[in-house]
Design a protein around this motif. Sequence first.
Motif, PDB file in Angstrom:
ATOM      1  N   MET A  10     -33.550  71.782  57.225  1.00 43.12           N
ATOM      2  CA  MET A  10     -34.617  70.894  56.843  1.00 43.12           C
ATOM      3  C   MET A  10     -34.198  70.151  55.587  1.00 43.12           C
ATOM      4  SD  MET A  10     -38.448  72.092  56.077  1.00 43.12           S
ATOM      5  CE  MET A  10     -39.708  70.942  56.259  1.00 43.12           C
ATOM      6  N   ALA A  11     -34.293  68.855  55.588  1.00 40.84           N
ATOM      7  CA  ALA A  11     -33.883  68.014  54.464  1.00 40.84           C
ATOM      8  C   ALA A  11     -34.993  67.968  53.428  1.00 40.84           C
ATOM      9  CB  ALA A  11     -33.553  66.609  54.953  1.00 40.84           C
ATOM     10  N   SER A  12     -34.572  67.944  52.198  1.00 41.12           N
ATOM     11  CA  SER A  12     -35.533  67.900  51.095  1.00 41.12           C
ATOM     12  C   SER A  12     -35.690  66.468  50.600  1.00 41.12           C
ATOM     13  CB  SER A  12     -35.037  68.801  49.965  1.00 41.12           C
ATOM     14  OG  SER A  12     -35.823  68.625  48.826  1.00 41.12           O
ATOM     15  N   ASP A  13     -36.912  66.130  50.182  1.00 35.23           N
ATOM     16  CA  ASP A  13     -37.154  64.809  49.604  1.00 35.23           C
ATOM     17  C   ASP A  13     -36.888  64.809  48.100  1.00 35.23           C
ATOM     18  OD1 ASP A  13     -37.877  63.765  52.040  1.00 35.23           O
ATOM     19  OD2 ASP A  13     -40.004  64.262  51.782  1.00 35.23           O
ATOM     20  N   GLU A  14     -36.437  65.956  47.581  1.00 39.34           N
ATOM     21  CA  GLU A  14     -36.142  66.069  46.149  1.00 39.34           C
ATOM     22  C   GLU A  14     -34.896  65.253  45.811  1.00 39.34           C
ATOM     23  OE1 GLU A  14     -37.699  68.079  43.745  1.00 39.34           O
ATOM     24  OE2 GLU A  14     -39.276  68.499  45.198  1.00 39.34           O
ATOM     25  N   PRO A  15     -34.908  64.539  44.702  1.00 40.19           N
ATOM     26  CA  PRO A  15     -33.697  63.804  44.304  1.00 40.19           C
ATOM     27  C   PRO A  15     -32.606  64.776  43.867  1.00 40.19           C
ATOM     28  CG  PRO A  15     -35.366  63.605  42.609  1.00 40.19           C
ATOM     29  CD  PRO A  15     -35.997  64.353  43.770  1.00 40.19           C
ATOM     30  N   THR A  16     -31.400  64.372  44.024  1.00 37.51           N
ATOM     31  CA  THR A  16     -30.264  65.179  43.600  1.00 37.51           C
ATOM     32  C   THR A  16     -29.927  64.829  42.163  1.00 37.51           C
ATOM     33  OG1 THR A  16     -29.387  65.194  45.838  1.00 37.51           O
ATOM     34  CG2 THR A  16     -27.859  65.740  44.079  1.00 37.51           C
ATOM     35  N   VAL A  17     -29.771  65.847  41.358  1.00 37.86           N
ATOM     36  CA  VAL A  17     -29.415  65.649  39.952  1.00 37.86           C
ATOM     37  C   VAL A  17     -28.052  66.268  39.730  1.00 37.86           C
ATOM     38  CG1 VAL A  17     -30.010  66.169  37.564  1.00 37.86           C
ATOM     39  CG2 VAL A  17     -31.823  65.712  39.235  1.00 37.86           C
ATOM     40  N   ARG A  18     -27.169  65.524  39.113  1.00 34.21           N
ATOM     41  CA  ARG A  18     -25.837  66.035  38.791  1.00 34.21           C
ATOM     42  C   ARG A  18     -25.602  65.864  37.305  1.00 34.21           C
ATOM     43  NH1 ARG A  18     -22.260  65.290  43.905  1.00 34.21           N
ATOM     44  NH2 ARG A  18     -23.902  64.798  45.367  1.00 34.21           N
ATOM     45  N   ILE A  19     -25.160  66.923  36.692  1.00 31.91           N
ATOM     46  CA  ILE A  19     -24.850  66.887  35.269  1.00 31.91           C
ATOM     47  C   ILE A  19     -23.372  67.181  35.125  1.00 31.91           C
ATOM     48  CG2 ILE A  19     -25.283  67.910  33.011  1.00 31.91           C
ATOM     49  CD1 ILE A  19     -28.097  68.588  34.007  1.00 31.91           C
ATOM     50  N   GLY A  20     -22.657  66.255  34.522  1.00 32.91           N
ATOM     51  CA  GLY A  20     -21.222  66.421  34.316  1.00 32.91           C
ATOM     52  C   GLY A  20     -20.955  67.220  33.054  1.00 32.91           C
ATOM     53  N   ASP A  21     -19.910  66.886  32.374  1.00 33.00           N
ATOM     54  CA  ASP A  21     -19.515  67.559  31.137  1.00 33.00           C
ATOM     55  C   ASP A  21     -20.590  67.326  30.072  1.00 33.00           C
ATOM     56  OD1 ASP A  21     -18.240  68.688  28.975  1.00 33.00           O
ATOM     57  OD2 ASP A  21     -16.732  67.114  28.787  1.00 33.00           O
ATOM     58  N   VAL A  22     -21.110  68.403  29.502  1.00 30.28           N
ATOM     59  CA  VAL A  22     -22.175  68.282  28.507  1.00 30.28           C
ATOM     60  C   VAL A  22     -21.709  68.685  27.101  1.00 30.28           C
ATOM     61  CG1 VAL A  22     -24.037  68.567  30.167  1.00 30.28           C
ATOM     62  CG2 VAL A  22     -23.082  70.571  29.029  1.00 30.28           C
ATOM     63  N   SER A  23     -20.408  68.851  26.932  1.00 26.02           N
ATOM     64  CA  SER A  23     -19.939  69.220  25.599  1.00 26.02           C
ATOM     65  C   SER A  23     -20.241  68.079  24.623  1.00 26.02           C
ATOM     66  CB  SER A  23     -18.444  69.538  25.614  1.00 26.02           C
ATOM     67  OG  SER A  23     -17.721  68.402  26.015  1.00 26.02           O
ATOM     68  N   GLN A  24     -20.642  68.425  23.434  1.00 27.83           N
ATOM     69  CA  GLN A  24     -21.013  67.475  22.385  1.00 27.83           C
ATOM     70  C   GLN A  24     -22.181  66.583  22.810  1.00 27.83           C
ATOM     71  OE1 GLN A  24     -19.645  67.593  19.236  1.00 27.83           O
ATOM     72  NE2 GLN A  24     -18.615  69.401  20.028  1.00 27.83           N
ATOM     73  N   SER A  25     -23.078  67.108  23.649  1.00 29.92           N
ATOM     74  CA  SER A  25     -24.224  66.357  24.137  1.00 29.92           C
ATOM     75  C   SER A  25     -25.512  67.059  23.747  1.00 29.92           C
ATOM     76  CB  SER A  25     -24.178  66.243  25.662  1.00 29.92           C
ATOM     77  OG  SER A  25     -23.018  65.589  26.079  1.00 29.92           O
ATOM     78  N   THR A  26     -26.571  66.275  23.699  1.00 30.38           N
ATOM     79  CA  THR A  26     -27.893  66.822  23.436  1.00 30.38           C
ATOM     80  C   THR A  26     -28.843  66.237  24.471  1.00 30.38           C
ATOM     81  OG1 THR A  26     -27.409  66.896  21.084  1.00 30.38           O
ATOM     82  CG2 THR A  26     -29.722  67.038  21.717  1.00 30.38           C
ATOM     83  N   PHE A  27     -29.555  67.094  25.171  1.00 33.31           N
ATOM     84  CA  PHE A  27     -30.512  66.608  26.149  1.00 33.31           C
ATOM     85  C   PHE A  27     -31.603  67.647  26.339  1.00 33.31           C
ATOM     86  CE2 PHE A  27     -27.121  68.719  28.401  1.00 33.31           C
ATOM     87  CZ  PHE A  27     -27.768  69.543  29.299  1.00 33.31           C
ATOM     88  N   ALA A  28     -32.724  67.203  26.880  1.00 34.17           N
ATOM     89  CA  ALA A  28     -33.845  68.091  27.161  1.00 34.17           C
ATOM     90  C   ALA A  28     -34.377  67.734  28.543  1.00 34.17           C
ATOM     91  CB  ALA A  28     -34.927  67.925  26.112  1.00 34.17           C
ATOM     92  N   ILE A  29     -34.885  68.732  29.248  1.00 34.99           N
ATOM     93  CA  ILE A  29     -35.392  68.514  30.601  1.00 34.99           C
ATOM     94  C   ILE A  29     -36.820  69.054  30.667  1.00 34.99           C
ATOM     95  CG2 ILE A  29     -35.074  69.092  33.038  1.00 34.99           C
ATOM     96  CD1 ILE A  29     -32.058  69.419  32.387  1.00 34.99           C
ATOM     97  N   GLY A  30     -37.711  68.298  31.231  1.00 34.58           N
ATOM     98  CA  GLY A  30     -39.091  68.737  31.391  1.00 34.58           C
ATOM     99  C   GLY A  30     -40.043  67.889  30.572  1.00 34.58           C
ATOM    100  N   SER A  31     -41.315  67.939  30.937  1.00 32.59           N
ATOM    101  CA  SER A  31     -42.297  67.062  30.298  1.00 32.59           C
ATOM    102  C   SER A  31     -42.553  67.408  28.831  1.00 32.59           C
ATOM    103  CB  SER A  31     -43.608  67.098  31.088  1.00 32.59           C
ATOM    104  OG  SER A  31     -44.130  68.418  31.081  1.00 32.59           O
ATOM    105  N   HIS A  32     -42.354  68.653  28.433  1.00 31.49           N
ATOM    106  CA  HIS A  32     -42.592  69.035  27.046  1.00 31.49           C
ATOM    107  C   HIS A  32     -41.299  69.454  26.334  1.00 31.49           C
ATOM    108  CE1 HIS A  32     -46.870  68.771  27.631  1.00 31.49           C
ATOM    109  NE2 HIS A  32     -46.769  69.517  28.727  1.00 31.49           N
ATOM    110  N   ALA A  33     -40.181  69.109  26.918  1.00 30.80           N
ATOM    111  CA  ALA A  33     -38.888  69.503  26.341  1.00 30.80           C
ATOM    112  C   ALA A  33     -38.607  68.704  25.068  1.00 30.80           C
ATOM    113  CB  ALA A  33     -37.779  69.270  27.360  1.00 30.80           C
TER     114      ALA A  33
END
Length: 117
Positions: A1-24
């Motif tokens: 069964m195929a999902s309608d969810e988008p695919t998220v890919r995260i590459g190299d995160v060294s020396q990076s800053t990010f947050a995920i989520g509505s209150h992140a």
Amino acid sequence: MASDEPTVRIGDVSQSTFAIGSHARAESHHGAPAPRDEAAEELLNAVRELRADLSRVRPSDGTARLDEALAETEEEITRTGTAGAGRLQRLREVLTDTETVLTLFASAGAVAGLLGM
């Protein structure tokens, strides 16, 4: 069964800053100097002063070795907030080896004093 969810890919995160989520919340400290105690700060200032004084004398193998040891010590204190025992021992040895040149500088006495020499 195929999902309608988008695919998220995260590459190299060294020396990076990010947050995920509505209150992140993301907070970056990249490039911030390491905290130093008073002794490390005092040694760092003395090392910088001696390096400046060394630039005023005729270069030699001894002054080049000393400047290299001082530069490594400065970099380590700046990066980590302290200088390790091995680094301090190497600096003591190089200071001892170049003692004849260093008698000209009060800054050498300050570094030597902070190293317990």
